[in-house]
Design a protein around this motif. Structure first.
Motif, mmCIF file in Angstrom:
data_model
loop_
_atom_site.group_PDB
_atom_site.id
_atom_site.type_symbol
_atom_site.label_atom_id
_atom_site.label_comp_id
_atom_site.label_asym_id
_atom_site.label_seq_id
_atom_site.Cartn_x
_atom_site.Cartn_y
_atom_site.Cartn_z
ATOM 1 N N VAL A 67 0.864 -1.183 0.000
ATOM 2 C CA VAL A 67 0.000 0.000 0.000
ATOM 3 C C VAL A 67 0.899 1.232 0.000
ATOM 4 C CG1 VAL A 67 -1.851 1.209 1.234
ATOM 5 C CG2 VAL A 67 -1.699 -1.298 1.360
ATOM 6 N N VAL A 68 0.489 2.278 -0.671
ATOM 7 C CA VAL A 68 1.267 3.521 -0.714
ATOM 8 C C VAL A 68 0.371 4.687 -0.327
ATOM 9 C CG1 VAL A 68 2.615 5.112 -2.138
ATOM 10 C CG2 VAL A 68 2.813 2.634 -2.508
ATOM 11 N N ARG A 69 0.831 5.494 0.640
ATOM 12 C CA ARG A 69 0.157 6.776 0.883
ATOM 13 C C ARG A 69 0.931 7.841 0.123
ATOM 14 N NH1 ARG A 69 -1.338 9.872 6.517
ATOM 15 N NH2 ARG A 69 0.920 9.855 6.829
ATOM 16 N N VAL A 70 0.241 8.494 -0.793
ATOM 17 C CA VAL A 70 0.884 9.497 -1.640
ATOM 18 C C VAL A 70 0.842 10.850 -0.946
ATOM 19 C CG1 VAL A 70 0.314 8.238 -3.744
ATOM 20 C CG2 VAL A 70 -1.264 9.987 -2.887
ATOM 21 N N PRO A 71 1.647 11.818 -1.398
ATOM 22 C CA PRO A 71 1.546 13.171 -0.848
ATOM 23 C C PRO A 71 0.217 13.827 -1.237
ATOM 24 C CG PRO A 71 3.673 12.817 -1.932
ATOM 25 C CD PRO A 71 2.795 11.674 -2.317
ATOM 26 N N VAL A 72 -0.103 14.915 -0.560
ATOM 27 C CA VAL A 72 -1.361 15.617 -0.810
ATOM 28 C C VAL A 72 -1.447 16.065 -2.275
ATOM 29 C CG1 VAL A 72 -2.777 17.623 -0.216
ATOM 30 C CG2 VAL A 72 -1.512 16.414 1.572
ATOM 31 N N GLY A 73 -2.539 15.661 -2.927
ATOM 32 C CA GLY A 73 -2.793 16.103 -4.289
ATOM 33 C C GLY A 73 -1.963 15.460 -5.368
ATOM 34 N N ARG A 74 -1.143 14.465 -5.020
ATOM 35 C CA ARG A 74 -0.270 13.845 -6.021
ATOM 36 C C ARG A 74 -0.982 12.699 -6.736
ATOM 37 N NH1 ARG A 74 5.237 13.942 -6.100
ATOM 38 N NH2 ARG A 74 4.909 12.594 -7.896
ATOM 39 N N TRP A 75 -1.962 13.070 -7.553
ATOM 40 C CA TRP A 75 -2.720 12.067 -8.281
ATOM 41 C C TRP A 75 -1.828 11.315 -9.252
ATOM 42 C CZ3 TRP A 75 -5.891 12.678 -4.767
ATOM 43 C CH2 TRP A 75 -6.508 13.880 -4.448
ATOM 44 N N ASP A 76 -0.809 11.990 -9.797
ATOM 45 C CA ASP A 76 0.108 11.297 -10.706
ATOM 46 C C ASP A 76 0.837 10.175 -9.976
ATOM 47 O OD1 ASP A 76 1.436 13.374 -9.191
ATOM 48 O OD2 ASP A 76 3.197 13.087 -10.455
ATOM 49 N N MET A 77 1.185 10.399 -8.711
ATOM 50 C CA MET A 77 1.885 9.377 -7.946
ATOM 51 C C MET A 77 0.950 8.238 -7.578
ATOM 52 S SD MET A 77 4.848 8.471 -6.920
ATOM 53 C CE MET A 77 4.898 6.720 -6.464
ATOM 54 N N ALA A 78 -0.336 8.523 -7.468
ATOM 55 C CA ALA A 78 -1.304 7.459 -7.211
ATOM 56 C C ALA A 78 -1.274 6.450 -8.352
ATOM 57 C CB ALA A 78 -2.702 8.047 -7.044
ATOM 58 N N SER A 79 -1.250 6.947 -9.581
ATOM 59 C CA SER A 79 -1.158 6.062 -10.737
ATOM 60 C C SER A 79 0.168 5.312 -10.749
ATOM 61 C CB SER A 79 -1.305 6.862 -12.036
ATOM 62 O OG SER A 79 -2.569 7.485 -12.118
ATOM 63 N N ARG A 80 1.245 6.020 -10.453
ATOM 64 C CA ARG A 80 2.568 5.397 -10.486
ATOM 65 C C ARG A 80 2.698 4.314 -9.411
ATOM 66 N NH1 ARG A 80 6.469 7.251 -13.441
ATOM 67 N NH2 ARG A 80 8.216 7.016 -12.006
ATOM 68 N N ALA A 81 2.123 4.546 -8.241
ATOM 69 C CA ALA A 81 2.188 3.539 -7.186
ATOM 70 C C ALA A 81 1.550 2.237 -7.652
ATOM 71 C CB ALA A 81 1.499 4.055 -5.926
ATOM 72 N N LEU A 82 0.422 2.340 -8.327
ATOM 73 C CA LEU A 82 -0.213 1.139 -8.866
ATOM 74 C C LEU A 82 0.626 0.518 -9.973
ATOM 75 C CD1 LEU A 82 -3.931 2.364 -8.965
ATOM 76 C CD2 LEU A 82 -2.842 0.909 -7.242
ATOM 77 N N ASP A 83 1.228 1.345 -10.817
ATOM 78 C CA ASP A 83 2.109 0.823 -11.865
ATOM 79 C C ASP A 83 3.333 0.119 -11.277
ATOM 80 O OD1 ASP A 83 0.484 1.703 -13.900
ATOM 81 O OD2 ASP A 83 1.640 3.514 -14.335
ATOM 82 N N PHE A 84 3.729 0.526 -10.078
ATOM 83 C CA PHE A 84 4.875 -0.110 -9.417
ATOM 84 C C PHE A 84 4.496 -1.428 -8.750
ATOM 85 C CE2 PHE A 84 7.018 4.284 -8.558
ATOM 86 C CZ PHE A 84 7.382 4.369 -9.882
ATOM 87 N N GLY A 85 3.198 -1.719 -8.631
ATOM 88 C CA GLY A 85 2.760 -2.975 -8.046
ATOM 89 C C GLY A 85 2.002 -2.858 -6.751
#
Length: 255
Positions: A67-85
Motif C-alpha cells: 500500500v502507498v500513501r501518496v503526498p497531498v494532491g499527487r494524483w500522478d503518484m497514485a497512478s505510479r504507485a499502482l504501476d509499481f505494483g
C-alpha cells in the motif's frame, strides 16, 4: 494469495505496518513481521518514488499487500504507485467530491477513470499478464480517500458516492485538530468518537471499506465494532522504541 480487495470484501480485519524510512532493506524487515500489509508513507514519511519502486518487491516477496500513501494532491503518484505494483493507494486530505473525483480518475482505467496504461513493474510483481490485469485492475485495486477534516466529513456522502472510490481512511490526529478547531492534538479524543464511528457506518452503508490509523492498540476492538476493517498499526520508530524498551527492561531486571 488473495488480493487486499478480496480480503476486505470478505470482511476480514487487515493490519498494515507503516513504513516511513525510505530504505528497501528496512521495508524487508518490516514485511517479515506478522503484518498483513505494509504501507509506504510518502506524505509524512521519507518514502519517494525511487524507494517505493524498490521496496514493493520486498513486500510482495513476503506475501504482504503493498500500500502507498501518496503526498497531498499527487494524483500522478497514485497512478505510479499502482504501476509499481501497489494494491492500494491512500490519498490524504480528500476534502471534497472534486478531490475524490480527481483521485478516482488517477487510480482507475476507462471507462471508470483516466488511468493511463503502463503497469510495467506491476505485472511481474503481481504475477499477472496484461490480458488478466486490465479487466481486474479497477475491481482489485483499492482507492482510500482520507477523511481528516470537517470539510471532508461534510462531503462524506458525496465522496463515498464517487465512482472509483473504494474506501475511506480516517486520520485521527488531523481529525482531532479539525474537531477542536486547532486547540488539541489527541487521536483518541473521546468527544470525536461518535463522528469517527459514523464515518465507518456510512462507508459500510455505501458498500465501501473503512480504515483508520491506530495510535492506541487497545482501541482496535472498539474500532472493529464501529465497522473499520483496515488498520495501520506501528511505524519503524515506534517498533524500535517498544522493542528496545522490552529488551533493556528484561536485561536490566536480570541484574
Amino acid at each position: 494469495m488473495p488480493t487486499l480487495a478480496t480480503r476486505l470484501r470478505g470482511d476480514e480485519v487487515v493490519i498494515t505496518g507503516w513504513s516511513g524510512i525510505p530504505d528497501a532493506l528496512t521495508v524487508e524487515v518490516m514485511a517479515a513481521q506478522a503484518y498483513d500489509a505494509i504501507t509506504l508513507d510518502m506524505q509524512h514519511g521519507g518514502h519517494h518514488e525511487d524507494s517505493v519502486v524498490r521496496s514493493i518487491p520486498a513486500i510482495r516477496q513476503a506475501e504482504r499487500h503493498a500500500v502507498v500513501r501518496v503526498p497531498v494532491g499527487r494524483w500522478d503518484m497514485a497512478s505510479r504507485a499502482l504501476d509499481f505494483g501497489a494494491e492500494a493507494v491512500i490519498a490524504p486530505m480528500v476534502n471534497s467530491v472534486a478531490d475524490a473525483q480527481s483521485f478516482a480518475a488517477a487510480t482507475n482505467y476507462p471507462p471508470l477513470g483516466q488511468r493511463s496504461w503502463g503497469p510495467t513493474f506491476a505485472l511481474p510483481r503481481l504475477r499477472m499478464t496484461a490480458a488478466s490485469y486490465l479487466p481486474e485492475a479497477n475491481a482489485e485495486t483499492v482507492s482510500f480517500a482520507m477523511i481528516e477534516t470537517r470539510a471532508a466529513l461534510e462531503s462524506l456522502d458525496g465522496i463515498l458516492a464517487t465512482p472509483g472510490i473504494d474506501a475511506v481512511f480516517v486520520g485521527p490526529s488531523d481529525f482531532s485538530i479539525a474537531w477542536t478547531d486547532g486547540a488539541k492534538l489527541d487521536p483518541t479524543l473521546e468527544d470525536m468518537m461518535a463522528a469517527v464511528g459514523d464515518v465507518a457506518a456510512r462507508a459500510r452503508a455505501a458498500g465501501k471499506f473503512a480504515g483508520i490509523y491506530i495510535m492506541e492498540p487497545s482501541m482496535m476492538g472498539r474500532f472493529v465494532q464501529m465497522g473499520f476493517r483496515f488498520f495501520a498499526l506501528g511505524n519503524e520508530q515506534n517498533l524500535m522504541k517498544l522493542g528496545a524498551e522490552a529488551l533493556l527492561k528484561a536485561a536490566k531486571s536480570s541484574i
